[in-house]
Design an enzyme around this catalytic site. Sequence first.
Site, PDB file in Angstrom:
ATOM      1  N   GLU A 255       8.183  22.640 -95.639  1.00  0.00           N
ATOM      2  CA  GLU A 255       9.169  23.018 -94.628  1.00  0.00           C
ATOM      3  C   GLU A 255       8.750  22.520 -93.243  1.00  0.00           C
ATOM      4  O   GLU A 255       9.545  21.940 -92.505  1.00  0.00           O
ATOM      5  CB  GLU A 255       9.279  24.546 -94.641  1.00  0.00           C
ATOM      6  CG  GLU A 255      10.549  25.085 -94.078  1.00  0.00           C
ATOM      7  CD  GLU A 255      10.624  26.588 -94.246  1.00  0.00           C
ATOM      8  OE1 GLU A 255       9.618  27.285 -94.024  1.00  0.00           O
ATOM      9  OE2 GLU A 255      11.712  27.063 -94.598  1.00  0.00           O
TER      10      GLU A 255
ATOM     11  N   ARG B 244      29.950   8.012 -65.286  1.00  0.00           N
ATOM     12  CA  ARG B 244      30.375   8.932 -64.237  1.00  0.00           C
ATOM     13  C   ARG B 244      30.019   8.383 -62.853  1.00  0.00           C
ATOM     14  O   ARG B 244      28.885   7.949 -62.616  1.00  0.00           O
ATOM     15  CB  ARG B 244      29.673  10.279 -64.428  1.00  0.00           C
ATOM     16  CG  ARG B 244      30.135  11.295 -63.413  1.00  0.00           C
ATOM     17  CD  ARG B 244      29.294  12.550 -63.480  1.00  0.00           C
ATOM     18  NE  ARG B 244      29.896  13.603 -62.696  1.00  0.00           N
ATOM     19  CZ  ARG B 244      29.226  14.631 -62.211  1.00  0.00           C
ATOM     20  NH1 ARG B 244      27.943  14.754 -62.455  1.00  0.00           N
ATOM     21  NH2 ARG B 244      29.847  15.535 -61.500  1.00  0.00           N
TER      22      ARG B 244
END
Length: 389
Positions: free
Chosen positions: A245, A271
């Site tokens: 894991e 932007r």
Amino acid sequence: MTATDRLLRTGPTATEAVVSEYRDRARPLAEQLAGKGFRDQWEALAGLGVLRLDPPEPDRAGDAPGPVTRSLAMVEGIGLAGVDPGVVYALASQVFGMQYPLRAVLPEEAWRSLAHLQEGRVLLCHALTERRGGSDPLSMDTRARRDGDGYVLDGAKTFITAAPVADLALVFARTEENRSPFALSAFLFPVDTPGVTRADAFAKTALPGVPMGELAFEGVRLTADHRIGAEGSGLAILSSTTTWERALLLGYALGPMRITLQRITTWASERDHFGRRMGASHQVAARVSDMALALHRSRSLLYAMAARLDAGTPTRRLSAEAALTKISVSEDYVRLTGHATALSGVRAFIADSELPADLHSPMAALTYAGPNDLLRVGVAREFGLPVEN
Ligand SMILES: Cc1cc2nc3c(=O)[nH]c(=O)nc-3n(C[C@H](O)[C@H](O)[C@H](O)COP(=O)(O)OP(=O)(O)OC[C@H]3O[C@@H](n4cnc5c(N)ncnc54)[C@H](O)[C@@H]3O)c2cc1C
């Protein structure tokens, strides 16, 4: 291919091709499944084959990925398609945290009887944590008492991913009353066994796309066949599931990290701010570079772990590396999200803006699969420091 994709190609071409293939196969599903229940999403995505464990192929051709690397690339691709991160987390958790380690510890016949797990119609949960805590397994209260040839199980497991919907539970229980490394055993049994009750799902703030819940056991009768491995081998099995894991679960985060980096790069390039493009600021550029660094480091570490596992390295030799990988990737996931949040301004906090931030899910990665503070202690111990939790 975007500039971000080009920059991040860390693996061999064949591995990158698996990432792209699964991104493309999962993309239409991500759109169709948005807003559907967890189980529907899980089954549809499992249908792509992500839970299938190919046998090791010692004579692989050229740069063909090994089975573990291939699983990681599939998980990354599905995440990159924009599938709900909670569902991708659950897939990664079952394949890396349960299926691979179970295949490694079970006798071949027992594993064959579980082979249907790979089809995705049977969901597993990994039940370790209890109300009093999860980091110290030897303090657990859940007990499996010998009864004739079998066991009677009493106790409760809580904060368990997928417990409200799982078919089978891998449960760790005490079979001896002490803190010896042989005090625990592991059991795998159907959640609808008499005596098992599920509590309602928790209202979870991180990874809300996968439910989390509690399993209570009251006089649950188990046969010896439900035990995985020998009695007393629970801690060894747990060490294998947690090493897998820690090594690979965060593969689920690579997709979301890459999507965030792409969105922020586009935002900063297009932007207009202070009479120029926002990305013309060195400070903005440095944050974008730090995001790319976090992602590059995470991919490199996760794929290196997959390669070590494909090479047959035993998990007992990988525990420190797996812990370091989990610490590094989870902290890089938080770091990348922090930079993205700063660059998004108020949009990060508006759910339906073009740049909403999910701060809880990356932060949760600091806790599950072993809290990073405690993993650091374990790593230092492996380096020889006389330190205990
Ligand atoms: C999203 C998510 C999914 C999860 N899924 C599952 C699952 O499927 N199955 C399951 O069994 N569990 C699951 N868990 C639970 C998880 O495994 C536990 O949260 C974890 O083991 C830590 O236990 P705890 O939360 O009780 O933290 P604690 O053990 O209470 O630790 C919390 C903090 O206390 C500090 N601390 C405590 N003691 C020490 C010490 N000696 N040294 C240094 N620091 C210390 C550290 O800062 C540590 O981070 C999940 C958790 C999350 C967030």
